[in-house]
Write a protein that holds these residues in place. Structure first.
Motif, PDB file in Angstrom:
ATOM      1  N   ALA A   1     -40.932 -49.606  27.984  1.00 37.72           N
ATOM      2  CA  ALA A   1     -41.425 -50.743  27.224  1.00 37.72           C
ATOM      3  C   ALA A   1     -42.488 -50.264  26.254  1.00 37.72           C
ATOM      4  CB  ALA A   1     -42.010 -51.789  28.174  1.00 37.72           C
ATOM      5  N   PRO A   2     -42.764 -51.040  25.196  1.00 45.19           N
ATOM      6  CA  PRO A   2     -43.745 -50.589  24.214  1.00 45.19           C
ATOM      7  C   PRO A   2     -45.129 -50.350  24.794  1.00 45.19           C
ATOM      8  CG  PRO A   2     -42.441 -52.403  23.351  1.00 45.19           C
ATOM      9  CD  PRO A   2     -42.095 -52.268  24.804  1.00 45.19           C
TER      10      PRO A   2
ATOM     11  N   ALA B   1     -30.204 -43.466  19.328  1.00 42.29           N
ATOM     12  CA  ALA B   1     -31.640 -43.265  19.556  1.00 42.29           C
ATOM     13  C   ALA B   1     -31.901 -42.672  20.931  1.00 42.29           C
ATOM     14  CB  ALA B   1     -32.378 -44.595  19.416  1.00 42.29           C
ATOM     15  N   LEU B   2     -31.111 -43.065  21.909  1.00 44.63           N
ATOM     16  CA  LEU B   2     -31.332 -42.594  23.276  1.00 44.63           C
ATOM     17  C   LEU B   2     -30.796 -41.188  23.511  1.00 44.63           C
ATOM     18  CD1 LEU B   2     -30.371 -45.802  25.329  1.00 44.63           C
ATOM     19  CD2 LEU B   2     -32.540 -45.221  24.211  1.00 44.63           C
ATOM     20  N   LYS B   3     -29.885 -40.751  22.647  1.00 44.37           N
ATOM     21  CA  LYS B   3     -29.222 -39.465  22.872  1.00 44.37           C
ATOM     22  C   LYS B   3     -29.998 -38.255  22.383  1.00 44.37           C
ATOM     23  CE  LYS B   3     -25.286 -40.540  20.916  1.00 44.37           C
ATOM     24  NZ  LYS B   3     -23.909 -40.358  20.395  1.00 44.37           N
ATOM     25  N   GLY B   4     -30.884 -38.458  21.412  1.00 45.97           N
ATOM     26  CA  GLY B   4     -31.519 -37.284  20.828  1.00 45.97           C
ATOM     27  C   GLY B   4     -32.984 -37.479  20.559  1.00 45.97           C
ATOM     28  N   ALA B   5     -33.570 -36.497  19.879  1.00 50.17           N
ATOM     29  CA  ALA B   5     -35.010 -36.502  19.631  1.00 50.17           C
ATOM     30  C   ALA B   5     -35.386 -37.218  18.341  1.00 50.17           C
ATOM     31  CB  ALA B   5     -35.515 -35.060  19.575  1.00 50.17           C
ATOM     32  N   ASN B   6     -34.395 -37.661  17.559  1.00 53.60           N
ATOM     33  CA  ASN B   6     -34.700 -38.265  16.266  1.00 53.60           C
ATOM     34  C   ASN B   6     -35.542 -39.526  16.386  1.00 53.60           C
ATOM     35  OD1 ASN B   6     -33.298 -36.273  14.890  1.00 53.60           O
ATOM     36  ND2 ASN B   6     -31.384 -37.411  14.877  1.00 53.60           N
TER      37      ASN B   6
ATOM     38  N   THR C   1     -39.464 -44.317  23.816  1.00 49.44           N
ATOM     39  CA  THR C   1     -39.787 -45.646  24.330  1.00 49.44           C
ATOM     40  C   THR C   1     -38.827 -46.676  23.758  1.00 49.44           C
ATOM     41  OG1 THR C   1     -41.288 -46.189  22.534  1.00 49.44           O
ATOM     42  CG2 THR C   1     -42.236 -44.998  24.426  1.00 49.44           C
ATOM     43  N   ALA C   2     -38.811 -47.843  24.362  1.00 50.93           N
ATOM     44  CA  ALA C   2     -37.981 -48.925  23.834  1.00 50.93           C
ATOM     45  C   ALA C   2     -38.411 -49.271  22.420  1.00 50.93           C
ATOM     46  CB  ALA C   2     -38.080 -50.151  24.740  1.00 50.93           C
TER      47      ALA C   2
END
Length: 215
Positions: free
Chosen positions: A6-7, A169-174, A184-185
């Motif tokens: 969460a933020p 977004a969840l797959k990499g560091a970008n 984070t979300a």
């Protein structure tokens, strides 16, 4: 390690439930399935047990299956646990009621609200990537719950692109804006929102979705 949070805090999802609804066309069916598979794989990498991640897609994603899964979660989840729920697919809104398009009778926003209200987890992340998903944000809001929708309102009814970039977004560091090896979300939301905007610009098209984050 990748950690979705969460933020306001950092926590790994204890339980994750992903539903990919009806595509209506082969292109969308494949797209929804792919995004669900990607997000489930990432969640499984964070989970303590394979049983902590449930994915329903295609013919499995019925109203009864969704209801049963959420009721089972409500029985298992404790206040100190964390729950992440992701909805992928098409949604509709008639001005009063949101509906998530699934095989058989659609499940309504009101029914989902009742089922979600049974979850005792003090920290919850609900990501509704469907069209018209913005109609659910205010109705599903409650303390401790972070809500993300692909659209700002129920009036944005065109098929959305948000799920693709959420999974990305969840797959990499970008998406890791501060490079602390934690996504984070909030970071995932910002990344996906930027990519959606860029995709519409690249297509020289008017944006038909504007994501929201509340909570």
């Amino acid at each position: 390690p990748l950690l979705l949070s969460a933020p306001s805090s950092s926590w790994a999802a204890t339980y994750t439930f992903i539903v990919a609804g009806l595509g209506g066309e082969p292109e969308y069916e494949q797209r929804f399935q792919t995004h669900a598979d990607e997000i489930a794989a990432i969640a499984s990498g964070l989970a303590d047990s394979g049983e902590d991640v449930v994915k329903l897609s295609g013919a499995q994603a019925t109203r009864e299956a969704i209801r049963t899964t959420l009721q089972t979660l409500a029985e298992r989840v404790k206040p100190e646990d964390v729950v992440t729920i992701v909805l992928i697919g098409h949604g509709t809104y008639d001005g009063e009621e949101y509906r998530f398009n699934i095989p058989g009778p659609d499940v309504t926003g009101s029914e989902l609200q009742r089922l979600l209200s049974q979850l005792r987890a003090r920290e919850q992340l609900i990501v509704n990537t469907t069209s018209a998903s913005g109609a659910t944000v205010d109705k599903w809001a409650q303390p401790g719950r972070v809500l993300i929708s692909a659209t700002k309102s129920g009036g944005e009814r065109t098929a959305t692109r948000f799920a693709q970039y959420w999974a990305e977004a969840l797959k990499g560091a970008n998406a890791d804006a501060n490079k602390d090896e934690v996504v984070t979300a909030s970071e995932a939301f910002e990344y996906a929102s930027r990519q959606v905007t860029a995709a519409f610009k690249a297509d020289v098209a008017l944006a038909t979705e504007h994501a929201r984050l509340e909570g």
